[in-house]
Design a protein around this motif. Sequence first.
Motif, PDB file in Angstrom:
ATOM      1  N   ALA A  56      47.779  29.164  66.896  1.00 57.56           N
ATOM      2  CA  ALA A  56      47.245  29.174  65.528  1.00 57.56           C
ATOM      3  C   ALA A  56      46.152  28.123  65.426  1.00 57.56           C
ATOM      4  CB  ALA A  56      48.353  28.859  64.531  1.00 57.56           C
ATOM      5  N   ASP A  65      35.455  31.694  55.625  1.00 59.87           N
ATOM      6  CA  ASP A  65      35.802  33.032  56.137  1.00 59.87           C
ATOM      7  C   ASP A  65      34.943  33.459  57.318  1.00 59.87           C
ATOM      8  OD1 ASP A  65      37.724  34.427  53.859  1.00 59.87           O
ATOM      9  OD2 ASP A  65      36.455  32.812  53.119  1.00 59.87           O
ATOM     10  N   THR A  78      46.301  33.417  65.155  1.00 58.79           N
ATOM     11  CA  THR A  78      46.373  33.271  63.707  1.00 58.79           C
ATOM     12  C   THR A  78      45.346  32.233  63.269  1.00 58.79           C
ATOM     13  OG1 THR A  78      48.747  33.632  63.866  1.00 58.79           O
ATOM     14  CG2 THR A  78      47.934  32.762  61.785  1.00 58.79           C
ATOM     15  N   LEU A  80      44.334  30.011  60.064  1.00 59.47           N
ATOM     16  CA  LEU A  80      44.788  29.558  58.755  1.00 59.47           C
ATOM     17  C   LEU A  80      43.611  28.897  58.063  1.00 59.47           C
ATOM     18  CD1 LEU A  80      47.977  27.884  60.199  1.00 59.47           C
ATOM     19  CD2 LEU A  80      47.969  29.959  58.837  1.00 59.47           C
ATOM     20  N   ARG A 106      55.176  25.744  59.310  1.00 60.07           N
ATOM     21  CA  ARG A 106      55.020  26.668  60.435  1.00 60.07           C
ATOM     22  C   ARG A 106      55.698  26.174  61.705  1.00 60.07           C
ATOM     23  NH1 ARG A 106      51.593  30.814  59.204  1.00 60.07           N
ATOM     24  NH2 ARG A 106      51.546  31.319  61.418  1.00 60.07           N
ATOM     25  N   GLU A 194      45.170  37.505  63.220  1.00 59.86           N
ATOM     26  CA  GLU A 194      45.343  37.603  61.766  1.00 59.86           C
ATOM     27  C   GLU A 194      44.700  36.393  61.088  1.00 59.86           C
ATOM     28  OE1 GLU A 194      49.410  37.228  60.422  1.00 59.86           O
ATOM     29  OE2 GLU A 194      49.879  35.733  61.947  1.00 59.86           O
ATOM     30  N   VAL A 195      44.254  36.623  59.862  1.00 60.74           N
ATOM     31  CA  VAL A 195      43.651  35.539  59.090  1.00 60.74           C
ATOM     32  C   VAL A 195      44.503  35.332  57.842  1.00 60.74           C
ATOM     33  CG1 VAL A 195      41.582  34.755  57.870  1.00 60.74           C
ATOM     34  CG2 VAL A 195      41.353  36.203  59.909  1.00 60.74           C
ATOM     35  N   LEU A 196      44.973  34.111  57.630  1.00 64.25           N
ATOM     36  CA  LEU A 196      45.790  33.818  56.452  1.00 64.25           C
ATOM     37  C   LEU A 196      45.073  32.792  55.587  1.00 64.25           C
ATOM     38  CD1 LEU A 196      49.289  33.425  58.188  1.00 64.25           C
ATOM     39  CD2 LEU A 196      48.359  35.452  57.063  1.00 64.25           C
ATOM     40  N   GLN A 197      45.098  33.021  54.295  1.00 63.94           N
ATOM     41  CA  GLN A 197      44.466  32.087  53.361  1.00 63.94           C
ATOM     42  C   GLN A 197      45.539  31.177  52.774  1.00 63.94           C
ATOM     43  OE1 GLN A 197      41.167  32.024  52.767  1.00 63.94           O
ATOM     44  NE2 GLN A 197      40.552  33.971  53.712  1.00 63.94           N
ATOM     45  N   ILE A 198      45.257  29.899  52.747  1.00 59.46           N
ATOM     46  CA  ILE A 198      46.179  28.954  52.126  1.00 59.46           C
ATOM     47  C   ILE A 198      45.439  28.282  50.982  1.00 59.46           C
ATOM     48  CG2 ILE A 198      47.516  26.825  52.455  1.00 59.46           C
ATOM     49  CD1 ILE A 198      47.924  27.697  55.357  1.00 59.46           C
TER      50      ILE A 198
END
Length: 345
Positions: A56, A65, A78, A80, A106, A194-198
């Motif tokens: 990650a 982005d 991943t 984040l 995580r 995968e792209v996760l937004q926090i």
Amino acid sequence: GALSLDKVESHPQEDLSAYHGIMVFAECRHGILAPVTHELLGIGRKLADQRGAGLAVVVLGEGLDRYAPALIASGADTVLLVQHKALAQFQEDIYARLLARIIRERKPEVVLAGATAIGCSVVPYVATLLGTGLTADCTGLSIREEDGLLLQTRPAFGGNIMATIECPNTRPQMATVRPKVMTPAEPDPSRKGEVLQIVPTDDEVQSAATVLESVQSAGDQVNIQEVEALVAGGRGLGSEKGFALLRELADELNASVAASRAAVDAGWIPYPHQVGQTGKTVCPKLYVACGISGAVQHTVGMQSSKVVVAINRDPEAPIFNVASYGLVGDLYEIIPELTRQLREA
Ligand code: FAD
């Protein structure tokens, strides 16, 4: 100041087997990803594959982005993205608390960051918040097969020995990694991730400090770690004027100018140009060392350069031990002649 406001946790009894995977902190300064990120992803991918685990990468900032595809291509499974306008500029306490929060959630087994000004400032803070260990300024990382522990190697005792450090009782195992030492990841645009937004809460972006202004020092404009050729000068130059001679040679070679600590301490050139243990580690294609004796504290910072040319009037100078080509003689005769011949070539 702010550190004392946070509860420092220690968790010796915690189940270490709950921790999986590798996490890389990707530093984004003035909207640019630090080049060390791709080196961290290179080694991070290797470690993740050895552990059969995921990689990650976490980035803090604003408008991030567009970086995700490159981070995935460089090996991240991943990405984040922690985005908020309050994160646009580096703020030590905010960054540290957010990173600590994400690590708690995580539970990565290993966390890597660059041994850059930002990495060296925020990562010890994070390690303290988490009550775990940190090995600063690593030049080697590997996994021990028997128990899967991270072996963290770094120079110790003035670069005279290499120490291998383990973190057996707490997680994550954290390390900052010296820039320009690890091989950068070979990008593969077909990789998937995968792209996760926090989204941080307003409370999480409150700082005890206010940044009034961020100024870049003049000497930082050329980063000697990012150029393909360097012409470096030492005490043997005799004075600041010697650097004018070096710059002429550097111009012919399309190189930048670097220095030993003796030359920096003498005030002939600013500190961002210093190579070595307390300066920068460089590995250009060509390193020309002029009037540098080759003390171990200097050579640890340049010995992985592809081709080293040493110019020194002392045939016994240790710099010749790490040189591909040696020129014994007075640099005030050799350098102008070399520059002249390159100009004519
Ligand atoms: P010198 O050792 O004095 O060498 C000068 C050389 O120039 C000699 O070999 C001489 O033969 C040659 N010379 C003189 N005149 C001429 C001429 N006219 N023509 C050709 N050759 C000539 N050093 C670093 O560089 N980087 C670091 O990051 C660093 N960190 C350190 C950290 C610690 C904890 C310590 C203790 C030391 C550190 N040092 C560092 C210092 C290091 O030990 C050396 O003192 C330093 O590298 C010497 O610099 P120099 O080679 O320019 O000078």
